[in-house]
Design a protein around this motif. Structure first.
Motif, PDB file in Angstrom:
ATOM      1  N   ARG A 257       0.837  -1.204   0.000  1.00  0.00           N
ATOM      2  CA  ARG A 257       0.000   0.000   0.000  1.00  0.00           C
ATOM      3  C   ARG A 257       0.868   1.250   0.000  1.00  0.00           C
ATOM      4  N   ARG A 258       1.920   1.252   0.822  1.00  0.00           N
ATOM      5  CA  ARG A 258       2.822   2.407   0.854  1.00  0.00           C
ATOM      6  C   ARG A 258       3.486   2.616  -0.506  1.00  0.00           C
ATOM      7  N   LEU A 259       3.757   1.498  -1.207  1.00  0.00           N
ATOM      8  CA  LEU A 259       4.413   1.575  -2.509  1.00  0.00           C
ATOM      9  C   LEU A 259       3.426   1.843  -3.645  1.00  0.00           C
ATOM     10  N   LYS A 260       2.140   2.030  -3.284  1.00  0.00           N
ATOM     11  CA  LYS A 260       1.082   2.330  -4.260  1.00  0.00           C
ATOM     12  C   LYS A 260       0.985   1.243  -5.338  1.00  0.00           C
ATOM     13  N   PHE A 261       0.935  -0.006  -4.876  1.00  0.00           N
ATOM     14  CA  PHE A 261       0.816  -1.151  -5.783  1.00  0.00           C
ATOM     15  C   PHE A 261      -0.384  -0.982  -6.706  1.00  0.00           C
ATOM     16  N   ASP A 262      -0.144  -1.197  -8.005  1.00  0.00           N
ATOM     17  CA  ASP A 262      -1.199  -1.087  -9.014  1.00  0.00           C
ATOM     18  C   ASP A 262      -1.185  -2.339  -9.883  1.00  0.00           C
ATOM     19  N   PRO A 263      -2.171  -3.228  -9.724  1.00  0.00           N
ATOM     20  CA  PRO A 263      -2.164  -4.469 -10.507  1.00  0.00           C
ATOM     21  C   PRO A 263      -2.302  -4.240 -12.006  1.00  0.00           C
ATOM     22  N   ALA A 264      -2.774  -3.060 -12.408  1.00  0.00           N
ATOM     23  CA  ALA A 264      -2.907  -2.781 -13.837  1.00  0.00           C
ATOM     24  C   ALA A 264      -1.559  -2.789 -14.550  1.00  0.00           C
TER      25      ALA A 264
END
Length: 472
Positions: free
Chosen positions: A229-236
């Motif tokens: 979450r801190r790393l702004k994970f984006d599965p796209a």
């Protein structure tokens, strides 16, 4: 019984080597044959996240040789104690430093410590895998898991996750950790691909492997999701990655919802699971399609398993909303514990029934909700409090603390909050103490909230509470 389903593949990301079909079978058989030549008794395998370690494990399983999977970072004194108590036939991939010579009664050979005596206790014929009950400190017992328990759990997990031969799963977690091991097992039995990549979900090499090999799923414990979450994970950004699984402790409901929404937005899915090493290891999975509806739940029992709740009077019930100790029944329950070499020969002592030590209740649909641990209890001025509940209360207090660990400290509770150790952090800690005081109606001095640069973790990604207790 075999863990290698038709089409199973192992891919070594570091070297680009792929083993499949007859070549994989041959390598596993070769590993098993080498292990069969070692002295009698359990084998200790220091399990790194690499191809040789995986082949050693599979070779032992296929050859019927009982093997204990050991953290390679295990404290030298703890390892020495385990060797004294269990007299393994060999310690595979033994430490290779001048400070750690082969112990008395063992000879260093081929990178291993091999016991000089050929005589040893023959493990029970059903015994396949042994896993320590604790991490890098303490005096662990070994959990005894049968071949049947390992196979039953792998098959049940594969069923509820809908795994097929098209899946590509990376080694997100240590292989000596039951959750990491179950990811390996459940994919191999379905003939899927496992990518062996050692850096973990927070390493750059891991995400390169996700793209290179078309990884389809990711597995993590709560800490991993906090960091993602801190790393702004984006599965796209990763078109092949469409499944997330989470176990190893309770993840905050808001993060479950957040990651579930992220995955649903790209046509993916998220599964929340609950388990213990003693259950080989998983016991539940929340179906992805019901995750939002059942937020906070650990899910229903896996196929073949069942839950009940043991009340204070010892009576077990499945009546909804009654809180008590969670009891699980299933084919994946351990045979028992082993304290020393003599315990290796014991048969099944649990009969498929596991009192988990967790507190919880079942809802009307049979979904389990965990409310705390029997042993995760502290006292504040004589009042018993759940340490897990205190951690959750701090995280939800909106004071700026996401990662926190609570340990008992006499007649108070000490909470270590992952914050930079400066004046701002001290103010945040005071806010957290006040929030707990107001919530529990106890004086703020009973809640000693301290900043810590990094909350220490075990190799599994779980919080190292023993280490924190030593800092009080």
């Amino acid at each position: 019984m075999t863990l290698l389903g038709a089409g199973a593949r192992l891919v070594e990301a570091a070297g680009g080597r792929t083993l499949a079909g007859q070549e994989l079978d041959a390598e596993v058989s070769k590993a098993g044959a080498a292990l069969a030549e070692l002295p009698a008794g359990v084998l200790f395998a220091r399990m790194s996240v690499d191809l040789p370690s995986v082949l050693t494990y599979l070779g032992a399983f296929e050859a019927g040789r009982a093997i204990a999977l050991i953290d390679p970072a295990l404290d030298a004194d703890v390892l020495a104690g385990l060797i004294t108590r269990f007299r393994p036939g060999a310690v595979l991939s033994a430490p290779e430093t001048p400070e750690t010579p082969a112990p008395s009664g063992y000879t260093a050979a081929g990178g291993h410590w091999v016991r000089d005596s050929a005589e040893g206790v023959e493990p029970h014929p059903d015994l396949a895998v042994l896993l320590p009950t604790s991490g890098s400190t303490g005096n662990p017992k070994l959990v005894r898991l049968s071949r049947g328990a390992i196979m039953a759990n792998a098959a049940a997990i594969a069923e509820v996750l809908g795994l097929t031969a098209d899946e590509v799963a990376p080694t997100c977690l240590p292989l000596h950790y039951s959750y990491g091991l179950s990811v390996l097992n459940s994919h191999l039995v379905r003939g899927a691909t496992v990518v062996i990549e050692p850096s973990g979900v927070l390493g750059r090499g891991f995400w390169d492997a996700v793209t290179t090999y078309g990884v389809t799923s990711l597995s993590g414990v709560p800490y991993h999701y906090e960091m993602l979450r801190r790393l702004k994970f984006d599965p796209a950004k990763y078109p092949t990655l469409r499944t997330l699984t989470q176990a190893g402790g309770k993840l905050r409901d808001e993060l479950v919802a957040e990651f579930n929404d992220k995955m649903r937005a790209v046509g993916g899915r998220m599964y929340v699971m609950y388990g213990q090493t003693e259950a080989g290891p998983r016991m539940t999975t929340v179906p992805a399609e019901r995750l939002a509806e059942k937020l906070g739940s650990a899910g229903p029992a896996l196929p073949g398993g069942a839950f009940s709740v043991r009340r204070d009077d010892g009576v077990e019930t499945r009546h909804p909303k009654i809180v008590g100790e969670v009891v699980y029944r299933g084919p994946n329950v351990m045979m028992g514990y082993a304290d020393d070499e003599s315990g290796l020969a014991a048969g099944d002592e649990y009969g498929g029934v596991l009192a988990t030590g967790d507190l919880g209740y079942l809802d009307a649909d049979g979904y389990l909700f965990i409310t705390g641990r029997l042993k995760r209890i502290g006292k504040v001025f004589g009042n018993r409090v759940s340490l897990d509940d205190l951690e959750q209360a701090v995280r939800s207090a909106s004071v700026g603390i996401d990662v926190v660990a609570a340990v008992p400290g006499g007649d108070k509770v000490v909470l270590f909050a992952e914050l930079p150790e400066d004046d701002g952090a001290k103010a945040i800690c005071k806010d957290a103490s006040r929030a707990l005081s107001e919530r529990l109606h106890l004086h703020t001095s009973g809640f000693d909230v301290r900043p810590i640069e990094t909350v220490p973790l075990l190799a599994s990604g779980k919080i190292d509470y023993r280490s924190l207790e030593g800092r009080i």
